[in-house]
Design a protein around this motif. Sequence first.
Motif, PDB file in Angstrom:
ATOM      1  N   ILE A   1     -83.279   8.216  -2.583  1.00 48.68           N
ATOM      2  CA  ILE A   1     -82.294   7.225  -2.159  1.00 48.68           C
ATOM      3  C   ILE A   1     -82.909   6.184  -1.229  1.00 48.68           C
ATOM      4  O   ILE A   1     -82.851   4.972  -1.509  1.00 48.68           O
ATOM      5  CB  ILE A   1     -81.102   7.916  -1.461  1.00 48.68           C
ATOM      6  CG1 ILE A   1     -80.487   8.976  -2.379  1.00 48.68           C
ATOM      7  CG2 ILE A   1     -80.057   6.877  -1.075  1.00 48.68           C
ATOM      8  CD1 ILE A   1     -79.986   8.431  -3.691  1.00 48.68           C
ATOM      9  N   PHE A   2     -83.515   6.625  -0.127  1.00 50.21           N
ATOM     10  CA  PHE A   2     -84.130   5.675   0.798  1.00 50.21           C
ATOM     11  C   PHE A   2     -85.260   4.861   0.151  1.00 50.21           C
ATOM     12  O   PHE A   2     -85.328   3.638   0.342  1.00 50.21           O
ATOM     13  CB  PHE A   2     -84.639   6.404   2.041  1.00 50.21           C
ATOM     14  CG  PHE A   2     -83.555   6.926   2.931  1.00 50.21           C
ATOM     15  CD1 PHE A   2     -82.281   6.374   2.886  1.00 50.21           C
ATOM     16  CD2 PHE A   2     -83.788   7.960   3.826  1.00 50.21           C
ATOM     17  CE1 PHE A   2     -81.261   6.846   3.701  1.00 50.21           C
ATOM     18  CE2 PHE A   2     -82.776   8.444   4.645  1.00 50.21           C
ATOM     19  CZ  PHE A   2     -81.512   7.885   4.572  1.00 50.21           C
ATOM     20  N   PRO A   3     -86.176   5.477  -0.619  1.00 49.93           N
ATOM     21  CA  PRO A   3     -87.189   4.669  -1.299  1.00 49.93           C
ATOM     22  C   PRO A   3     -86.593   3.627  -2.246  1.00 49.93           C
ATOM     23  O   PRO A   3     -87.127   2.519  -2.359  1.00 49.93           O
ATOM     24  CB  PRO A   3     -88.010   5.713  -2.066  1.00 49.93           C
ATOM     25  CG  PRO A   3     -87.879   6.950  -1.263  1.00 49.93           C
ATOM     26  CD  PRO A   3     -86.466   6.921  -0.745  1.00 49.93           C
ATOM     27  N   ALA A   4     -85.497   3.972  -2.928  1.00 48.08           N
ATOM     28  CA  ALA A   4     -84.867   2.996  -3.822  1.00 48.08           C
ATOM     29  C   ALA A   4     -84.358   1.792  -3.041  1.00 48.08           C
ATOM     30  O   ALA A   4     -84.514   0.637  -3.466  1.00 48.08           O
ATOM     31  CB  ALA A   4     -83.724   3.656  -4.593  1.00 48.08           C
ATOM     32  N   ILE A   5     -83.738   2.052  -1.876  1.00 45.86           N
ATOM     33  CA  ILE A   5     -83.239   0.955  -1.044  1.00 45.86           C
ATOM     34  C   ILE A   5     -84.394   0.105  -0.521  1.00 45.86           C
ATOM     35  O   ILE A   5     -84.354  -1.138  -0.576  1.00 45.86           O
ATOM     36  CB  ILE A   5     -82.409   1.519   0.117  1.00 45.86           C
ATOM     37  CG1 ILE A   5     -81.166   2.239  -0.416  1.00 45.86           C
ATOM     38  CG2 ILE A   5     -82.015   0.402   1.089  1.00 45.86           C
ATOM     39  CD1 ILE A   5     -80.359   2.952   0.651  1.00 45.86           C
TER      40      ILE A   5
ATOM     41  N   THR B   1     -84.800   6.990 -11.854  1.00 49.77           N
ATOM     42  CA  THR B   1     -84.761   7.865 -10.684  1.00 49.77           C
ATOM     43  C   THR B   1     -83.349   8.191 -10.209  1.00 49.77           C
ATOM     44  O   THR B   1     -83.055   9.333  -9.861  1.00 49.77           O
ATOM     45  CB  THR B   1     -85.543   7.230  -9.521  1.00 49.77           C
ATOM     46  OG1 THR B   1     -86.888   6.991  -9.948  1.00 49.77           O
ATOM     47  CG2 THR B   1     -85.580   8.156  -8.312  1.00 49.77           C
ATOM     48  N   LEU B   2     -82.472   7.204 -10.197  1.00 54.63           N
ATOM     49  CA  LEU B   2     -81.143   7.430  -9.638  1.00 54.63           C
ATOM     50  C   LEU B   2     -80.321   8.472 -10.401  1.00 54.63           C
ATOM     51  O   LEU B   2     -79.581   9.242  -9.770  1.00 54.63           O
ATOM     52  CB  LEU B   2     -80.383   6.102  -9.547  1.00 54.63           C
ATOM     53  CG  LEU B   2     -80.905   5.117  -8.494  1.00 54.63           C
ATOM     54  CD1 LEU B   2     -79.990   3.917  -8.372  1.00 54.63           C
ATOM     55  CD2 LEU B   2     -81.063   5.802  -7.140  1.00 54.63           C
TER      56      LEU B   2
ATOM     57  N   ALA C   1     -79.772  16.717 -18.939  1.00 47.38           N
ATOM     58  CA  ALA C   1     -80.881  16.486 -19.867  1.00 47.38           C
ATOM     59  C   ALA C   1     -81.317  15.026 -19.842  1.00 47.38           C
ATOM     60  O   ALA C   1     -82.518  14.712 -19.854  1.00 47.38           O
ATOM     61  CB  ALA C   1     -80.471  16.905 -21.278  1.00 47.38           C
ATOM     62  N   LEU C   2     -80.353  14.104 -19.794  1.00 43.37           N
ATOM     63  CA  LEU C   2     -80.674  12.674 -19.757  1.00 43.37           C
ATOM     64  C   LEU C   2     -81.430  12.321 -18.486  1.00 43.37           C
ATOM     65  O   LEU C   2     -82.424  11.579 -18.519  1.00 43.37           O
ATOM     66  CB  LEU C   2     -79.387  11.855 -19.857  1.00 43.37           C
ATOM     67  CG  LEU C   2     -79.547  10.335 -19.758  1.00 43.37           C
ATOM     68  CD1 LEU C   2     -80.391   9.815 -20.917  1.00 43.37           C
ATOM     69  CD2 LEU C   2     -78.179   9.651 -19.749  1.00 43.37           C
ATOM     70  N   ALA C   3     -80.981  12.839 -17.339  1.00 43.24           N
ATOM     71  CA  ALA C   3     -81.643  12.541 -16.065  1.00 43.24           C
ATOM     72  C   ALA C   3     -83.073  13.058 -16.062  1.00 43.24           C
ATOM     73  O   ALA C   3     -84.000  12.365 -15.610  1.00 43.24           O
ATOM     74  CB  ALA C   3     -80.844  13.161 -14.921  1.00 43.24           C
TER      75      ALA C   3
ATOM     76  N   ALA D   1     -88.953  11.972 -16.559  1.00 40.12           N
ATOM     77  CA  ALA D   1     -90.220  12.230 -17.238  1.00 40.12           C
ATOM     78  C   ALA D   1     -90.750  10.971 -17.911  1.00 40.12           C
ATOM     79  O   ALA D   1     -91.953  10.697 -17.891  1.00 40.12           O
ATOM     80  CB  ALA D   1     -90.044  13.346 -18.270  1.00 40.12           C
ATOM     81  N   PHE D   2     -89.861  10.178 -18.490  1.00 41.45           N
ATOM     82  CA  PHE D   2     -90.267   8.917 -19.114  1.00 41.45           C
ATOM     83  C   PHE D   2     -90.800   7.935 -18.075  1.00 41.45           C
ATOM     84  O   PHE D   2     -91.732   7.171 -18.339  1.00 41.45           O
ATOM     85  CB  PHE D   2     -89.081   8.309 -19.855  1.00 41.45           C
ATOM     86  CG  PHE D   2     -89.346   6.943 -20.419  1.00 41.45           C
ATOM     87  CD1 PHE D   2     -90.245   6.758 -21.448  1.00 41.45           C
ATOM     88  CD2 PHE D   2     -88.692   5.833 -19.894  1.00 41.45           C
ATOM     89  CE1 PHE D   2     -90.485   5.485 -21.958  1.00 41.45           C
ATOM     90  CE2 PHE D   2     -88.926   4.572 -20.394  1.00 41.45           C
ATOM     91  CZ  PHE D   2     -89.828   4.395 -21.441  1.00 41.45           C
ATOM     92  N   GLY D   3     -90.221   7.959 -16.875  1.00 41.31           N
ATOM     93  CA  GLY D   3     -90.677   7.059 -15.817  1.00 41.31           C
ATOM     94  C   GLY D   3     -92.107   7.296 -15.397  1.00 41.31           C
ATOM     95  O   GLY D   3     -92.769   6.389 -14.882  1.00 41.31           O
TER      96      GLY D   3
END
Length: 370
Positions: free
Chosen positions: A210-214, A283-284, A309-311, A316-318
Motif C-alpha cells: 500500500i505505502f509503496p504504491a502511494i 499488486t493491488l 487465483a486472479l490476484a 506472478a505476471f508482474g
Amino acid sequence: MDANATLDANAADSVGNQELQVLQDVVYRYVMPVLIITGVLTNVINILTLWKINQPQKHQQNRQAQTTTYRYLFWLAIADMLASLSLVPAIVFLEREELPYGWAFYYAHFETPLMNGLTSASVYIVVGLSVDRYIAVCHPRRYVEISAPRLAAIRIACSFLVPVVLYLPQGFFMEVVCAASGAGWTYQSNQTNESAKEYYELIVELCHRIFPAIILAVLNGCIIYTFHNTTERRNQMRSKPLVTMQPSSASKGSEDQDQSRRHQEKRLVYLLVAIVVSFLATTLPAAVLALIDIDGATYGSFGHEVFRALANCLEAFGLSLNFVLYFVFVNSVREVLKNAVCGLAAHAKVDRGCSQSSTSNSKNTECVEL
C-alpha cells in the motif's frame, strides 16, 4: 503473493463445490507454471543484457544517472527472477495433507516469508528507482549529492534487508504436525496471540504494497508534471524569434537534437505511466486479498477463489512485466539486445545490415535516459 493460494483436498470438500477443484487445476497446474517459466526466462535475459551494458561503462565517461539506473534495473531483474523461482515449490504440492516431513517443514516456516520477502524486495527496488529519477529530474542540482552510486547501492541493499526483517516473524506462525491419516505430515497455525498476529499482518501489508504504491504514484506524478512544465518552457523559448542568425547546418543540427530529446522525454513519460499502472494493476489485487484474509486464508465462495487465483496470477505476471516495459521504452537496453542478436547473426554469416542499423540508432540514446 498469497502463500496459501492452493486449495487442498479437504478445503475443496468443505465448500462442497467441484468447480473449485477445476479452478485449482487450471490455474495452478497450467497457468501458473507458464507465468513462472516466463518470469525466469525474461529476467535471465534482462540480467545478462544489463550486465553487458555495465561492462563498457567501466572504461567510458558515461553519465552517473545512466550508471545508477542500470544498477537498479540489474538488481530488480535478480529480485524478480528469485521471486519467480520461489513460486516453484508453491505448486509442487497442491494437496498438502500428507507431505514428506521436509516439505511440510519448508511450507510451515519458509514458504511465506521467502515468497513475500522477494516480491517485497522487487517493490522496494522499483520505489528506489523512482526516488532516484525524482531527484534527478525535479532536483538535478542535488542529484550528485544525495543520489550517488554509493547511496544507490545502500538503497538496493536495504531493499533486500528490510523485507527480511518484515517477514522473518512469519516463519514462526505455523508448526509441523502429523497428518490426520497418519501417513505423512502437514502444518497448521500455532494459534499464538492471534490478535497481535492480525495487527502484524496489517502493518506488513501496508509496508509491502500500500505505502509503496502511494509513494510510486506521487513520485512519478511529480516527474511527469516537471517534464510537462519543462517542455512548455522549452516550446515557449523556441517560439520566440532569434536575435542572431545561425548557419543553416547548425540550426538543422540543433533542431534535430531538440526533436530527439523531445522524443526521448515522451518515451520516459510513457514509461513512468506504464510503471505506475502496471504496478497498481498487478499488486493491488494481491493487497486486497491479503487484507481480506488478514486472519488466515479462508476458502469460501467460488467468486472469492476466482479473485484469489486472479490476484496471484497477476502478481506472478508482474515479475516478468518489468522486462517488457524496460525493453520497450529504454533505447540503450534494447540496443544491447539488438547488438547481441546481430552478433549471433554475424557468426552465421547473415547480412550485416542489422549491425549498421543498430549503429545508426545508437546515436539517439544519449539525450534523456531513464
